[in-house]
Design an enzyme around this catalytic site. Structure first.
Site, mmCIF file in Angstrom:
data_model
loop_
_atom_site.group_PDB
_atom_site.id
_atom_site.type_symbol
_atom_site.label_atom_id
_atom_site.label_comp_id
_atom_site.label_asym_id
_atom_site.label_seq_id
_atom_site.Cartn_x
_atom_site.Cartn_y
_atom_site.Cartn_z
ATOM 1 N N GLY A 179 0.976 -1.133 -0.055
ATOM 2 C CA GLY A 179 0.146 -0.076 0.133
ATOM 3 C C GLY A 179 0.645 1.465 -0.096
ATOM 4 O O GLY A 179 1.631 1.366 0.976
ATOM 5 N N ILE A 183 0.028 6.237 5.072
ATOM 6 C CA ILE A 183 0.638 5.290 6.019
ATOM 7 C C ILE A 183 1.910 4.500 5.355
ATOM 8 O O ILE A 183 3.244 4.630 6.297
ATOM 9 C CB ILE A 183 -0.320 4.442 6.653
ATOM 10 C CG1 ILE A 183 -1.482 5.180 7.658
ATOM 11 C CG2 ILE A 183 0.397 3.353 7.707
ATOM 12 C CD1 ILE A 183 -2.391 4.147 8.044
ATOM 13 N N ARG A 270 -8.042 1.666 6.296
ATOM 14 C CA ARG A 270 -8.846 1.644 7.841
ATOM 15 C C ARG A 270 -10.107 1.173 7.330
ATOM 16 O O ARG A 270 -10.839 1.579 6.612
ATOM 17 C CB ARG A 270 -8.480 2.785 8.732
ATOM 18 C CG ARG A 270 -6.996 2.897 8.637
ATOM 19 C CD ARG A 270 -6.640 4.229 9.749
ATOM 20 N NE ARG A 270 -7.103 4.045 11.096
ATOM 21 C CZ ARG A 270 -6.487 3.611 11.910
ATOM 22 N NH1 ARG A 270 -5.312 3.177 11.571
ATOM 23 N NH2 ARG A 270 -6.891 3.489 13.180
ATOM 24 N N ASP A 309 -13.345 9.574 11.530
ATOM 25 C CA ASP A 309 -13.308 8.549 10.796
ATOM 26 C C ASP A 309 -14.638 7.791 10.385
ATOM 27 O O ASP A 309 -14.933 7.251 9.201
ATOM 28 C CB ASP A 309 -12.060 7.558 11.131
ATOM 29 C CG ASP A 309 -10.795 8.271 11.271
ATOM 30 O OD1 ASP A 309 -10.416 9.363 10.731
ATOM 31 O OD2 ASP A 309 -9.865 7.342 11.224
ATOM 32 N N HIS A 442 12.967 36.654 5.512
ATOM 33 C CA HIS A 442 13.782 35.914 4.632
ATOM 34 C C HIS A 442 15.007 35.332 5.652
ATOM 35 O O HIS A 442 15.436 36.160 6.568
ATOM 36 C CB HIS A 442 14.542 36.622 3.607
ATOM 37 C CG HIS A 442 15.594 36.336 2.928
ATOM 38 N ND1 HIS A 442 15.628 35.440 1.941
ATOM 39 C CD2 HIS A 442 17.075 36.594 2.962
ATOM 40 C CE1 HIS A 442 16.908 35.006 1.599
ATOM 41 N NE2 HIS A 442 17.685 35.750 2.272
HETATM 42 P P1 NAD Z 1 -4.774 4.787 2.105
HETATM 43 O O1 NAD Z 1 -6.253 4.265 1.678
HETATM 44 O O2 NAD Z 1 -4.522 5.922 2.175
HETATM 45 O O3 NAD Z 1 -3.813 3.887 1.193
HETATM 46 C C1 NAD Z 1 -3.837 2.413 1.075
HETATM 47 C C2 NAD Z 1 -3.351 2.304 -0.477
HETATM 48 O O4 NAD Z 1 -2.986 0.675 -0.409
HETATM 49 C C3 NAD Z 1 -4.171 2.623 -1.662
HETATM 50 O O5 NAD Z 1 -3.204 3.645 -2.349
HETATM 51 C C4 NAD Z 1 -4.363 1.378 -2.406
HETATM 52 O O6 NAD Z 1 -4.563 1.370 -3.669
HETATM 53 C C5 NAD Z 1 -3.422 0.284 -1.773
HETATM 54 N N1 NAD Z 1 -3.874 -1.049 -1.810
HETATM 55 C C6 NAD Z 1 -4.961 -1.481 -1.492
HETATM 56 N N2 NAD Z 1 -4.639 -2.973 -1.448
HETATM 57 C C7 NAD Z 1 -3.859 -3.316 -2.221
HETATM 58 C C8 NAD Z 1 -2.954 -4.517 -2.465
HETATM 59 N N3 NAD Z 1 -3.561 -5.686 -2.402
HETATM 60 N N4 NAD Z 1 -1.555 -4.202 -2.985
HETATM 61 C C9 NAD Z 1 -0.919 -3.226 -3.293
HETATM 62 N N5 NAD Z 1 -1.786 -1.988 -2.824
HETATM 63 C C10 NAD Z 1 -2.880 -2.049 -2.320
HETATM 64 O O7 NAD Z 1 -4.547 3.865 3.283
HETATM 65 P P2 NAD Z 1 -3.673 4.148 4.615
HETATM 66 O O8 NAD Z 1 -2.464 4.716 3.944
HETATM 67 O O9 NAD Z 1 -3.607 2.626 5.264
HETATM 68 O O10 NAD Z 1 -4.317 5.152 5.552
HETATM 69 C C11 NAD Z 1 -5.482 5.167 6.358
HETATM 70 C C12 NAD Z 1 -6.057 6.509 6.406
HETATM 71 O O11 NAD Z 1 -5.220 7.207 7.655
HETATM 72 C C13 NAD Z 1 -6.198 7.337 5.466
HETATM 73 O O12 NAD Z 1 -7.221 8.193 5.268
HETATM 74 C C14 NAD Z 1 -4.921 8.167 5.726
HETATM 75 O O13 NAD Z 1 -5.464 9.822 5.132
HETATM 76 C C15 NAD Z 1 -4.954 8.503 7.237
HETATM 77 N N6 NAD Z 1 -3.816 8.911 7.643
HETATM 78 C C16 NAD Z 1 -3.160 10.165 7.603
HETATM 79 C C17 NAD Z 1 -1.901 10.413 7.816
HETATM 80 C C18 NAD Z 1 -1.447 11.838 7.906
HETATM 81 O O14 NAD Z 1 -2.267 12.741 7.723
HETATM 82 N N7 NAD Z 1 -0.119 12.025 7.858
HETATM 83 C C19 NAD Z 1 -1.089 9.582 8.212
HETATM 84 C C20 NAD Z 1 -1.469 8.194 8.644
HETATM 85 C C21 NAD Z 1 -2.740 7.847 8.080
#
Ligand code: NAD
Length: 473
Positions: A179, A183, A270, A309, A442
């Protein structure tokens, strides 16, 4: 049965902020939490992840220190100390939140809540007691948890979610991240800086697929430069758990490929658990597993609100949950809420940092809005050169007809701190000219924001000029 004005279920950044706002507005509030105050964000999410990323950044800088005239003979990483540091940070912030709740007279009930018609909130307390609250209003703020996709082998000992990565902060030589969302790329960035061999497998054509194309593509380049392998269009099919490692089997461009690693992080999104929250036939209208809410965060059941969420429609971000908490409690108190819930900055704490707010150029075009884009390359920014950062840009998207700023995308040093002023410009309907019309100190990264705003009309002072017509005097 105990009578209450407001019961908030879940003490994450949505719930505890809602409780504090209620106290400010004179509503007496009971807050129910089954685990730690601060929820995912503080205990297993944003805060410890950023602490781990900060450790990784310090290590990366230590390795480069000679470039800045500082000799550090042998920098190394003590992973248990990285974990302890993250836990210490979490503990300090959690103590602060608990003190705030106490100082505001908020009753904190520790236990598992279920919501029944009434609305009633039935709590199985940690000490075994059963308490039932009859509330005038209830706010549900129970968040989400990592979702495991239906891939064979994810129950193996080397497979972790972000929860496991943060409770252990394991010392691994190689890591496969399934993914390439927020995260996934944050952990990939940290472990690449720690020196692990990192492979990111993303099913869609680019990293961070929900953000502007250039952000994900540029981040992939930056990660590759630090030794990461980034595979997009890579759909993971299976994980094989072997004694000396785990093998991830994935499909890419019609071929089945394999990659072996010491540890696997699953970061594929999630999920929310609405079912176990509802008791005695309470039915909340849901959409894709999240609770449907209106503009004031009201659910389909009178006097029951949902934020964060678990509320459908919004981005799953801590600051969205907090803003929705304030909006829901303002609605309960019948006072106006001035927060613009539509303008949400998103931040990725990778190295380099990324942030985004409003529309990208592509999204504006899809909506039929003609835009001008001002782009400033941070290679011309003094602070970027001082810090030794090589790639980076700030883009501002403005409506072509009146210059009103509708979006911005940043990939540069402190991008997560810079996005705020662009969010303010968007929320307040400012033109690029108006937003550019203040002096920025600056040398700062922030000067790049001013340049990008000026670039909307081709007037960035520190960009090479486009071909100009001779001016006759
Ligand atoms: P996400 O939905 O952002 O990303 C998951 C990714 O996994 C997607 O791009 C998807 O295409 C990919 N994926 C799914 N199944 C797959 C597979 N079988 N093989 C390969 N790739 C696959 O989810 P996340 O990164 O787990 O984050 C969860 C939530 O938590 C999000 O809404 C995110 O915005 C939030 N979050 C935010 C922050 C931040 O603001 N900095 C930090 C962590 C999490």
């Amino acid at each position: 049965m105990e009578q209450r004005e407001l019961v908030v279920v879940g003490a994450g950044p949505g719930g505890y902020v809602a409780a504090l706002k209620a106290a400010q507005l004179g509503i007496s509030c009971t807050l129910v939490e089954r685990a730690e105050v601060g929820g995912t964000c503080l205990n297993r999410g944003c805060v410890p992840t950023k602490s781990v990323l900060h450790s990784a950044e310090i290590f990366a800088q230590a390795k480069e220190a000679a470039l800045f005239g500082v000799r550090i003979p042998e920098a190394s990483v003590d992973f248990s100390a990285v974990r302890d540091r993250a836990q210490e940070v979490v503990g300090r912030i959690r103590d602060g939140v608990e003190s705030l709740l106490a100082a505001n007279g908020i009753e904190l009930v520790r236990g598992e809540a279920r919501i029944a018609p009434g609305p009633l909130v039935k709590v199985t307390c940690q000490d075994g007691d059963e308490r039932v609250f009859s509330a005038h209003d209830v706010v549900i703020a129970t968040g989400s948890e990592p979702a495991l996709p239906p891939i064979q082998g994810l129950d193996g000992p080397r497979v972790m979610t972000s929860d496991g990565m943060l409770s252990d902060v394991p010392c691994v030589g190689s890591l496969v991240v399934i993914g390439g969302g927020v995260i996934g790329v944050e952990f990939a960035s940290a472990y690449a800086d720690f020196g692990a061999a990192v492979t990111v497998l993303e099913a869609l054509p680019r990293l961070l697929p929900t953000l502007d194309r250039e952000l994900g593509q540029s981040l992939a380049l930056a990660l590759k430069k630090r030794g990461c392998t980034v595979c997009t269009n890579a759909l993971v099919r299976e994980v094989r758990n072997e004694t000396d490692g785990a093998v991830v089997v994935y499909e890419s461009k019609g071929e089945v490929r394999e990659v072996r690693a010491d540890a696997i992080l699953v970061a594929t999104g999630r999920r929310c658990d609405v079912a176990s929250l509802c008791a005695d036939g309470l039915e909340l209208a849901c959409e894709q597993g999240r609770i449907v809410v209106d503009g004031q965060l009201r659910t389909s059941v009178p006097h029951v609100y949902a934020i964060g969420d678990i509320a459908a429609g919004g981005l799953q971000l801590a600051h969205v949950a907090s803003a929705q908490g304030i909006a829901a409690v303002s609605a309960i108190a019948n006072v106006p809420c001035e927060i613009d819930l539509a303008c949400v900055p998103s931040c990725v704490y990778s190295n380099p940092e990324i942030s985004s707010v409003g529309m990208s150029e592509a999204e504006a075009k899809e909506s039929g809005i003609e835009v001008q884009v001002g782009k400033y390359l941070m290679t011309g920014n003094g602070k970027t050169v001082i810090a030794g950062m090589d790639r980076g840009f700030i883009k501002v998207v403005a409506r072509a007809d009146d210059g009103v700023v509708v979006g911005a995308q940043l990939l540069c040093g402190r991008a997560t701190d810079l996005v705020g002023e662009l969010a303010l410009a968007i929320a307040r309907g400012m033109t690029a000219d108006e937003a550019a019309s203040v002096i920025r100190a600056h040398p700062t990264f922030e000067e790049g924001v001013g340049e990008a705003l000026e670039a909307v009309f081709g007037c960035a002072v520190h960009s090479l000029p486009k071909a100009r017509k001779a001016v006759s005097r």
